[in-house]
Design a protein around this motif. Structure first.
Motif, PDB file in Angstrom:
ATOM      1  N   GLU A  32       0.820  -1.218   0.000  1.00 21.35           N
ATOM      2  CA  GLU A  32       0.000   0.000   0.000  1.00 21.35           C
ATOM      3  C   GLU A  32       0.854   1.269   0.000  1.00 21.35           C
ATOM      4  O   GLU A  32       0.317   2.369   0.091  1.00 21.35           O
ATOM      5  N   LEU A  34       2.754   2.512   2.201  1.00 19.95           N
ATOM      6  CA  LEU A  34       2.840   3.228   3.473  1.00 19.95           C
ATOM      7  C   LEU A  34       4.224   3.075   4.077  1.00 19.95           C
ATOM      8  O   LEU A  34       4.604   3.846   4.954  1.00 19.95           O
ATOM      9  N   ALA A  70       3.755  10.450   5.971  1.00 14.74           N
ATOM     10  CA  ALA A  70       2.902   9.275   5.791  1.00 14.74           C
ATOM     11  C   ALA A  70       2.629   8.565   7.115  1.00 14.74           C
ATOM     12  O   ALA A  70       1.871   7.599   7.153  1.00 14.74           O
ATOM     13  N   LYS A  73      -1.134   7.915   8.378  1.00 14.65           N
ATOM     14  CA  LYS A  73      -1.822   6.852   7.627  1.00 14.65           C
ATOM     15  C   LYS A  73      -1.248   5.477   7.984  1.00 14.65           C
ATOM     16  O   LYS A  73      -1.983   4.503   8.126  1.00 14.65           O
ATOM     17  N   ARG A  77      -3.343   2.393   9.716  1.00  8.06           N
ATOM     18  CA  ARG A  77      -3.398   1.081   9.049  1.00  8.06           C
ATOM     19  C   ARG A  77      -2.833  -0.003   9.943  1.00  8.06           C
ATOM     20  O   ARG A  77      -3.382  -1.108  10.030  1.00  8.06           O
ATOM     21  N   SER A 112       1.289  12.014   2.414  1.00  9.85           N
ATOM     22  CA  SER A 112      -0.086  12.180   2.868  1.00  9.85           C
ATOM     23  C   SER A 112      -0.936  12.917   1.855  1.00  9.85           C
ATOM     24  O   SER A 112      -2.148  12.759   1.833  1.00  9.85           O
TER      25      SER A 112
END
Length: 116
Positions: A32, A34, A70, A73, A77, A112
């Motif tokens: 993803e 991240l 980031a 997020k 997650r 982000s």
């Protein structure tokens, strides 16, 4: 390649209960975008206080490399994926590093402001 300041990158440490959970979380975070990379370390023994008692558990540490912008997020997650009620999720800014590596981390993670 542009050189990014080291303070744009962070190292996140998180322990999980087993290798299967570690693999699932690592794969998800990298897929993803991240995290640029997740190192799954050898199991360790943790001793901690939980709900008034001293507990012991075998856990698998994760070293997660990401961008500072980031982190929110990634944390959300990680909370969604993690089986613990209150998982260890701590982050340190990278004070210094090989510029080419830091550039790779920065370019591998969606900021982000970027849609997934």
């Amino acid at each position: 390649m542009n050189s990014f300041p080291s303070d744009e990158c962070v190292l996140v440490v998180c322990n999980v209960p087993d290798a299967e959970t570690a693999e699932r979380i690592a794969e998800t975070l990298v897929s993803e975008r991240l995290a640029a990379c997740v190192n799954i370390l050898a199991p360790c023994r943790s001793v901690y206080r939980w709900q008034g008692a001293v507990e012991r558990a075998d856990e698998v540490p994760l070293l997660i490399k990401t961008r500072r912008d980031a982190y929110a997020k990634l944390e959300a997650r990680l909370l969604a994926l993690h089986p613990y009620e209150v998982p260890e999720i701590v982050a340190w800014p990278l004070a210094q590093g090989l510029p080419a590596y830091l550039t790779w981390v920065s370019q591998s993670v969606l900021s982000s402001g970027t849609g997934a």
